[in-house]
Write a protein that holds these residues in place. Structure first.
Motif, PDB file in Angstrom:
ATOM      1  N   ASP A 172      -1.682   4.855   8.213  1.00 17.69           N
ATOM      2  CA  ASP A 172      -0.860   6.119   8.433  1.00 17.69           C
ATOM      3  C   ASP A 172      -0.355   6.984   7.247  1.00 17.69           C
ATOM      4  O   ASP A 172       0.723   6.993   6.784  1.00 17.69           O
ATOM      5  CB  ASP A 172       0.229   5.846   9.234  1.00 17.69           C
ATOM      6  N   TYR A 173      -1.334   7.542   6.408  1.00 19.13           N
ATOM      7  CA  TYR A 173      -1.057   8.029   5.106  1.00 19.13           C
ATOM      8  C   TYR A 173      -1.005   9.477   5.284  1.00 19.13           C
ATOM      9  O   TYR A 173      -1.406   9.943   6.177  1.00 19.13           O
ATOM     10  CB  TYR A 173      -2.260   7.706   4.046  1.00 19.13           C
ATOM     11  N   TYR A 174      -0.421  10.090   4.155  1.00 23.29           N
ATOM     12  CA  TYR A 174      -0.502  11.624   4.182  1.00 23.29           C
ATOM     13  C   TYR A 174      -1.041  12.278   2.902  1.00 23.29           C
ATOM     14  O   TYR A 174      -0.800  11.681   1.750  1.00 23.29           O
ATOM     15  CB  TYR A 174       1.075  11.848   4.408  1.00 23.29           C
ATOM     16  N   ILE A 175      -1.387  13.321   2.966  1.00 20.97           N
ATOM     17  CA  ILE A 175      -2.057  14.032   2.090  1.00 20.97           C
ATOM     18  C   ILE A 175      -0.847  15.499   1.854  1.00 20.97           C
ATOM     19  O   ILE A 175      -0.735  16.186   2.604  1.00 20.97           O
ATOM     20  CB  ILE A 175      -3.287  14.652   2.362  1.00 20.97           C
ATOM     21  N   PRO A 179       0.699  -1.098  -0.094  1.00 22.51           N
ATOM     22  CA  PRO A 179      -0.131  -0.053   0.101  1.00 22.51           C
ATOM     23  C   PRO A 179       0.996   1.227  -0.029  1.00 22.51           C
ATOM     24  O   PRO A 179       2.090   1.303   0.398  1.00 22.51           O
ATOM     25  CB  PRO A 179      -0.774  -0.173   1.140  1.00 22.51           C
ATOM     26  N   LEU A 180       0.312   2.310  -0.784  1.00 19.71           N
ATOM     27  CA  LEU A 180       1.115   3.512  -0.647  1.00 19.71           C
ATOM     28  C   LEU A 180       0.829   4.558   0.500  1.00 19.71           C
ATOM     29  O   LEU A 180      -0.030   4.221   1.338  1.00 19.71           O
ATOM     30  CB  LEU A 180       0.435   4.285  -2.101  1.00 19.71           C
ATOM     31  N   SER A 181       1.682   5.620   0.438  1.00 22.69           N
ATOM     32  CA  SER A 181       1.901   6.301   1.594  1.00 22.69           C
ATOM     33  C   SER A 181       1.038   7.775   1.592  1.00 22.69           C
ATOM     34  O   SER A 181       0.671   8.418   2.399  1.00 22.69           O
ATOM     35  CB  SER A 181       3.078   6.493   2.418  1.00 22.69           C
ATOM     36  N   PHE A 182       0.891   8.160   0.195  1.00 25.84           N
ATOM     37  CA  PHE A 182       0.706   9.387  -0.238  1.00 25.84           C
ATOM     38  C   PHE A 182      -0.621   9.590  -1.089  1.00 25.84           C
ATOM     39  O   PHE A 182      -0.854   8.759  -2.011  1.00 25.84           O
ATOM     40  CB  PHE A 182       1.837   9.974  -0.747  1.00 25.84           C
ATOM     41  N   TYR A 183      -1.243  10.646  -0.814  1.00 22.09           N
ATOM     42  CA  TYR A 183      -2.296  10.957  -1.794  1.00 22.09           C
ATOM     43  C   TYR A 183      -1.756  12.531  -2.334  1.00 22.09           C
ATOM     44  O   TYR A 183      -1.343  13.362  -1.574  1.00 22.09           O
ATOM     45  CB  TYR A 183      -3.620  11.260  -1.370  1.00 22.09           C
ATOM     46  N   VAL A 184      -1.778  12.875  -3.568  1.00 25.17           N
ATOM     47  CA  VAL A 184      -1.171  14.035  -4.090  1.00 25.17           C
ATOM     48  C   VAL A 184      -2.570  14.677  -4.669  1.00 25.17           C
ATOM     49  O   VAL A 184      -3.211  14.121  -5.494  1.00 25.17           O
ATOM     50  CB  VAL A 184      -0.097  13.875  -5.121  1.00 25.17           C
ATOM     51  N   ILE A 185      -2.966  15.769  -4.241  1.00 25.93           N
ATOM     52  CA  ILE A 185      -4.178  16.484  -4.721  1.00 25.93           C
ATOM     53  C   ILE A 185      -4.019  17.644  -5.846  1.00 25.93           C
ATOM     54  O   ILE A 185      -2.945  18.440  -5.848  1.00 25.93           O
ATOM     55  CB  ILE A 185      -4.852  17.305  -3.756  1.00 25.93           C
ATOM     56  N   PHE A 213      -3.166  16.255   6.308  1.00 25.89           N
ATOM     57  CA  PHE A 213      -2.402  16.804   5.417  1.00 25.89           C
ATOM     58  C   PHE A 213      -0.751  17.142   6.162  1.00 25.89           C
ATOM     59  O   PHE A 213      -0.775  17.455   7.215  1.00 25.89           O
ATOM     60  CB  PHE A 213      -2.967  18.313   5.545  1.00 25.89           C
ATOM     61  N   CYS A 214       0.002  17.240   5.213  1.00 22.87           N
ATOM     62  CA  CYS A 214       1.531  17.336   5.595  1.00 22.87           C
ATOM     63  C   CYS A 214       1.905  18.602   4.929  1.00 22.87           C
ATOM     64  O   CYS A 214       1.843  18.686   3.808  1.00 22.87           O
ATOM     65  CB  CYS A 214       2.168  16.098   5.375  1.00 22.87           C
ATOM     66  N   SER A 215       2.721  19.362   5.779  1.00 23.91           N
ATOM     67  CA  SER A 215       3.373  20.512   5.187  1.00 23.91           C
ATOM     68  C   SER A 215       4.611  20.493   4.461  1.00 23.91           C
ATOM     69  O   SER A 215       5.221  21.520   4.040  1.00 23.91           O
ATOM     70  CB  SER A 215       3.194  21.745   6.245  1.00 23.91           C
ATOM     71  N   PHE A 216       4.854  19.374   4.211  1.00 31.12           N
ATOM     72  CA  PHE A 216       6.311  19.128   3.287  1.00 31.12           C
ATOM     73  C   PHE A 216       6.226  19.826   2.088  1.00 31.12           C
ATOM     74  O   PHE A 216       5.260  19.938   1.458  1.00 31.12           O
ATOM     75  CB  PHE A 216       6.306  17.511   3.076  1.00 31.12           C
ATOM     76  N   GLN A 217       7.390  20.508   1.819  1.00 31.35           N
ATOM     77  CA  GLN A 217       7.654  21.194   0.575  1.00 31.35           C
ATOM     78  C   GLN A 217       8.833  20.779   0.060  1.00 31.35           C
ATOM     79  O   GLN A 217       9.968  20.863   0.321  1.00 31.35           O
ATOM     80  CB  GLN A 217       7.441  22.710   0.835  1.00 31.35           C
ATOM     81  N   GLU A 266       6.066  12.022   9.174  1.00 28.27           N
ATOM     82  CA  GLU A 266       6.122  11.448  10.140  1.00 28.27           C
ATOM     83  C   GLU A 266       6.656  11.895  11.513  1.00 28.27           C
ATOM     84  O   GLU A 266       6.015  11.798  12.723  1.00 28.27           O
ATOM     85  CB  GLU A 266       7.038  10.102  10.073  1.00 28.27           C
ATOM     86  N   LYS A 267       7.469  13.047  11.056  1.00 29.06           N
ATOM     87  CA  LYS A 267       7.822  13.760  12.489  1.00 29.06           C
ATOM     88  C   LYS A 267       6.657  14.903  12.539  1.00 29.06           C
ATOM     89  O   LYS A 267       6.668  15.209  13.948  1.00 29.06           O
ATOM     90  CB  LYS A 267       9.135  14.518  12.113  1.00 29.06           C
ATOM     91  N   GLU A 268       6.039  15.128  11.638  1.00 28.89           N
ATOM     92  CA  GLU A 268       5.039  16.384  11.932  1.00 28.89           C
ATOM     93  C   GLU A 268       3.756  15.635  12.455  1.00 28.89           C
ATOM     94  O   GLU A 268       3.246  16.268  13.283  1.00 28.89           O
ATOM     95  CB  GLU A 268       4.680  16.984  10.506  1.00 28.89           C
ATOM     96  N   LEU A 269       3.211  14.581  11.800  1.00 32.59           N
ATOM     97  CA  LEU A 269       2.214  14.162  12.303  1.00 32.59           C
ATOM     98  C   LEU A 269       2.071  12.916  13.302  1.00 32.59           C
ATOM     99  O   LEU A 269       1.192  12.614  13.842  1.00 32.59           O
ATOM    100  CB  LEU A 269       1.201  13.775  10.746  1.00 32.59           C
ATOM    101  N   GLY A 270       3.228  12.235  13.013  1.00 33.16           N
ATOM    102  CA  GLY A 270       3.393  11.257  13.902  1.00 33.16           C
ATOM    103  C   GLY A 270       2.397  10.087  13.231  1.00 33.16           C
ATOM    104  O   GLY A 270       2.083  10.284  12.097  1.00 33.16           O
ATOM    105  N   LEU A 271       2.643   8.776  13.876  1.00 31.59           N
ATOM    106  CA  LEU A 271       1.732   7.521  13.389  1.00 31.59           C
ATOM    107  C   LEU A 271       0.294   7.661  13.901  1.00 31.59           C
ATOM    108  O   LEU A 271       0.181   7.748  15.338  1.00 31.59           O
ATOM    109  CB  LEU A 271       2.485   6.305  13.794  1.00 31.59           C
ATOM    110  N   SER A 272      -0.770   7.657  13.382  1.00 33.77           N
ATOM    111  CA  SER A 272      -2.049   7.367  13.830  1.00 33.77           C
ATOM    112  C   SER A 272      -2.274   6.105  14.236  1.00 33.77           C
ATOM    113  O   SER A 272      -1.766   4.918  14.151  1.00 33.77           O
ATOM    114  CB  SER A 272      -2.985   7.649  12.783  1.00 33.77           C
TER     115      SER A 272
END
Length: 243
Positions: free
Chosen positions: A158-161, A47-53, A190-194, A215-221
């Motif tokens: 534990d996905y990220y947007i 399974p993947l970790s990201f959605y890109v909008i 949502f993750c603020s990575f740039q 992972e550092k910003e949101l941690g593991l759900s």
């Protein structure tokens, strides 16, 4: 007391047990008249970790079934004929009629965000959202489809947007427009990575940098959503009360 608990359980368990996939009107490739891809590359790291909008910018917004199908067909023409890609680039597209349209689907590599196509599902909202935000129907459909991917096992719990503009170097694109970004950046995953655009070291990828940051910003759900614990606790209370 027992009657109240039992009534609550009967009401809440079917709702919580419903799949988010059932909340959506889904149009598969045959439903919008897709051409066949010229070749297929399957995803290998699910399974993947990201959605890109994303947003389309052009073609413009659509609010009914006929115009949304026309928009999706136009995007496939742009990607497959004008740009010479093997197929429409996005995994899924969403209209402001509240429907989700199948692009490359859950199993195939996308062509929506360079350096992320093996590791992120691209969801594109049809329309120009540089200023205005997508309507409630579209946003609800995106939210449900994100949760559907988790329920089906295609996406990690534990996905990220992130958005298209974040996945690329600064200034590369304004996609998905400020109207979309200012909504998505309030979503819980949502993750603020740039992407800084800096050169990568031998062992780095854009995705690995994104994962470390998020992972550092949101941690593991938690592996189980909090709302699922409520009926479980109440069920045990009911058993204790009765027996």
């Amino acid at each position: 007391m027992a009657t109240i608990l039992l009534t609550y359980l009967l009401l809440i368990i079917p709702v919580n047990g419903q799949s988010p996939c059932d909340e959506i009107s889904f149009v598969d490739r045959a439903g919008w008249g897709a051409r066949k891809p010229t070749s297929i590359t399957n995803l290998t790291r699910k399974p993947l970790s990201f959605y890109v909008i994303h947003h389309t910018y052009q073609p413009p917004n659509c609010y009914d079934d006929v115009s949304c199908i026309q928009r999706v067909q136009a995007i496939q023409d742009l990607h497959q004929i004008d740009r010479g890609w093997v197929d429409i680039g996005y995994h899924f597209l969403v209209g402001e009629n509240g429907k989700v349209y199948e692009g490359r689907g859950w199993d195939r590599q996308g062509a929506h965000a360079p350096e992320w196509n093996d590791d992120a599902y691209g969801i594109c909202i049809i329309g120009d959202f540089r200023t205005a935000s997508p309507n409630e129907k579209a946003l609800n459909a995106v939210d449900s489809w994100i949760r559907c991917g988790i329920a089906l096992g295609h996406v990690k719990k534990d996905y990220y947007i992130i958005t298209h503009r974040q996945s690329q170097r600064p200034g590369y694109t304004e996609c998905p427009g400020d109207g979309t970004f200012n909504v998505v950046n309030k979503w819980s995953r949502f993750c603020s990575f740039q992407n800084s655009g800096a050169n990568l070291t031998v062992n780095e990828t854009r995705v690995s940098l994104g994962l470390n940051f998020c992972e550092k910003e949101l941690g593991l759900s938690s592996s189980a959503p909090i709302h699922l614990f409520t009926p479980i606790v109440l069920f045990h209370l009911l058993l204790t009360y009765l027996f």
